[in-house]
Design a protein around this motif. Sequence first.
Motif, PDB file in Angstrom:
ATOM      1  N   UNK E   1       0.858  -1.172   0.000  1.00  0.00           N
ATOM      2  CA  UNK E   1       0.000   0.000   0.000  1.00  0.00           C
ATOM      3  C   UNK E   1       0.896   1.224   0.000  1.00  0.00           C
ATOM      4  N   UNK E   3       1.242   5.749  -0.574  1.00  0.00           N
ATOM      5  CA  UNK E   3       0.701   7.103  -0.737  1.00  0.00           C
ATOM      6  C   UNK E   3       1.338   7.661  -1.994  1.00  0.00           C
ATOM      7  N   UNK E   5       0.938  10.788  -5.449  1.00  0.00           N
ATOM      8  CA  UNK E   5       0.259  11.924  -6.072  1.00  0.00           C
ATOM      9  C   UNK E   5       0.065  11.617  -7.550  1.00  0.00           C
ATOM     10  N   UNK E  31       5.416   7.593  -0.401  1.00  0.00           N
ATOM     11  CA  UNK E  31       5.686   6.747   0.779  1.00  0.00           C
ATOM     12  C   UNK E  31       7.173   6.709   1.104  1.00  0.00           C
ATOM     13  N   UNK E  53      -4.332   6.657  -2.345  1.00  0.00           N
ATOM     14  CA  UNK E  53      -3.901   5.473  -1.586  1.00  0.00           C
ATOM     15  C   UNK E  53      -4.025   4.274  -2.523  1.00  0.00           C
ATOM     16  N   UNK E  54      -2.920   3.548  -2.719  1.00  0.00           N
ATOM     17  CA  UNK E  54      -2.943   2.426  -3.662  1.00  0.00           C
ATOM     18  C   UNK E  54      -2.643   1.090  -2.979  1.00  0.00           C
ATOM     19  N   UNK E  78      -8.954   8.245  -1.928  1.00  0.00           N
ATOM     20  CA  UNK E  78      -8.276   9.541  -1.916  1.00  0.00           C
ATOM     21  C   UNK E  78      -7.777   9.740  -0.484  1.00  0.00           C
ATOM     22  N   UNK E  79      -6.575  10.298  -0.298  1.00  0.00           N
ATOM     23  CA  UNK E  79      -6.086  10.553   1.061  1.00  0.00           C
ATOM     24  C   UNK E  79      -6.597  11.902   1.533  1.00  0.00           C
ATOM     25  N   UNK E  80      -7.221  11.871   2.688  1.00  0.00           N
ATOM     26  CA  UNK E  80      -7.891  13.036   3.226  1.00  0.00           C
ATOM     27  C   UNK E  80      -6.956  13.836   4.121  1.00  0.00           C
ATOM     28  N   UNK E  81      -6.251  13.112   4.996  1.00  0.00           N
ATOM     29  CA  UNK E  81      -5.440  13.773   5.992  1.00  0.00           C
ATOM     30  C   UNK E  81      -4.376  12.796   6.477  1.00  0.00           C
ATOM     31  N   UNK E  82      -3.184  13.327   6.784  1.00  0.00           N
ATOM     32  CA  UNK E  82      -2.087  12.494   7.258  1.00  0.00           C
ATOM     33  C   UNK E  82      -1.579  13.065   8.568  1.00  0.00           C
ATOM     34  N   UNK E  83      -1.390  12.205   9.569  1.00  0.00           N
ATOM     35  CA  UNK E  83      -0.782  12.657  10.804  1.00  0.00           C
ATOM     36  C   UNK E  83       0.467  11.827  11.064  1.00  0.00           C
ATOM     37  N   UNK E  84       1.637  12.459  10.971  1.00  0.00           N
ATOM     38  CA  UNK E  84       2.887  11.730  11.102  1.00  0.00           C
ATOM     39  C   UNK E  84       3.702  12.364  12.225  1.00  0.00           C
ATOM     40  N   UNK E  85       4.195  11.536  13.154  1.00  0.00           N
ATOM     41  CA  UNK E  85       4.993  12.085  14.251  1.00  0.00           C
ATOM     42  C   UNK E  85       6.465  11.772  14.045  1.00  0.00           C
ATOM     43  N   UNK E  87       9.103  10.453  15.469  1.00  0.00           N
ATOM     44  CA  UNK E  87       9.686   9.656  16.563  1.00  0.00           C
ATOM     45  C   UNK E  87      10.675   8.628  16.031  1.00  0.00           C
TER      46      UNK E  87
END
Lengths: 87, 87, 87, 87, 87
Positions: E1, E3, E5, E31, E53-54, E78-85, E87
Amino acid sequence: MQRAKVVGTLWLSSAIEDIRGFKILILKDLSSSKGGYFLAVDTVQAGVGDEVFTVSGSAARQSEATKNSVSDTAIVAIIDRVNEENI
Amino acid sequence: MQRAKVVGTLWLSSAIEDIRGFKILILKDLSSSKGGYFLAVDTVQAGVGDEVFTVSGSAARQSEATKNSVSDTAIVAIIDRVNEENI
Amino acid sequence: MQRAKVVGTLWLSSAIEDIRGFKILILKDLSSSKGGYFLAVDTVQAGVGDEVFTVSGSAARQSEATKNSVSDTAIVAIIDRVNEENI
Amino acid sequence: MQRAKVVGTLWLSSAIEDIRGFKILILKDLSSSKGGYFLAVDTVQAGVGDEVFTVSGSAARQSEATKNSVSDTAIVAIIDRVNEENI
Amino acid sequence: MQRAKVVGTLWLSSAIEDIRGFKILILKDLSSSKGGYFLAVDTVQAGVGDEVFTVSGSAARQSEATKNSVSDTAIVAIIDRVNEENI
């Protein structure tokens, strides 16, 4: 299919039922010169230091031991001897 | 699918039933310029020095010879002749 | 199969039915030294910071939780402990 | 799935039955900037110089022409036109 | 899978029946840090500029829209929102 050396063990918790009870080993790739690491389900009682033979993809679920698992890589033999010519 | 040259042989012990009796050869990749090494089950009596044609993934278990094996890469032909143009 | 650390979450819209409702997490690969990132469907309630164990390919659809999904990578366990020897 | 240019042909001998009669072409990858080479079974009468569209994995055996072959990569269309934006 | 554009479109000719009528889009991988390009069948009416998203491999043929195609990669959301920390 890859040649690899067993270098460690992984212990899982919160595992889904289809992977519980399987021994997961950490392997060092001996097939390519890149020498990366990967993980495999053990089906032949391999131990740290053993040179093993692995299969990947759906092949990893063709054996009696792994057919109902979620495995994507399995150790299916110990490597006894290698003969490689420099051609 | 890859072009490769046979460079060696692997002998297994403690092998699970589904891979016992199969001849495992060590191949040098001729398809890519990287020239890596990989392993394949032989189905055409290939020998060291032969240029061979391999298939990977579930395709490796579509042949009569490998359908019940755990193979993920198989030699399915000897390469006779290659014609490549520089375009 | 890979060792990875959860580093984020993805929210989807216009998703086809077969992936709706699945939690998609962003993972940092701990198996290889390259340290890349990849995505996986969560089946064990993993959270950011957890070290997880993933399976790829058709194996990702062998679990009860994912068998009707379009998933190609799934988190199937939390990693509890790792023992790696320097050989 | 990849975009590629046909650059050559491969002739096989000692081929197992499941690959006999298939035309194997040598392709230059146009999808990635790495520009590697790979092999594919032809299903659309492609010739040297043609830009083609290929599918890999079990997808390569979904077509009427390849369903009983051992193919893992197949040319399934000629590319007519490409529109790529620099975003 | 992955991410990715959407950056372009591919038009096919001489396509085999199993891929005719499918919209093939050119995607830039988000990705990995390598940022390569790949192709996917669209199932969600994505357009140039959309973040999507594939899924890859046999997963790409699990959806209602693609189950009889030769697809090996499909856009399934379709990717709506991404939250990446960090760490």
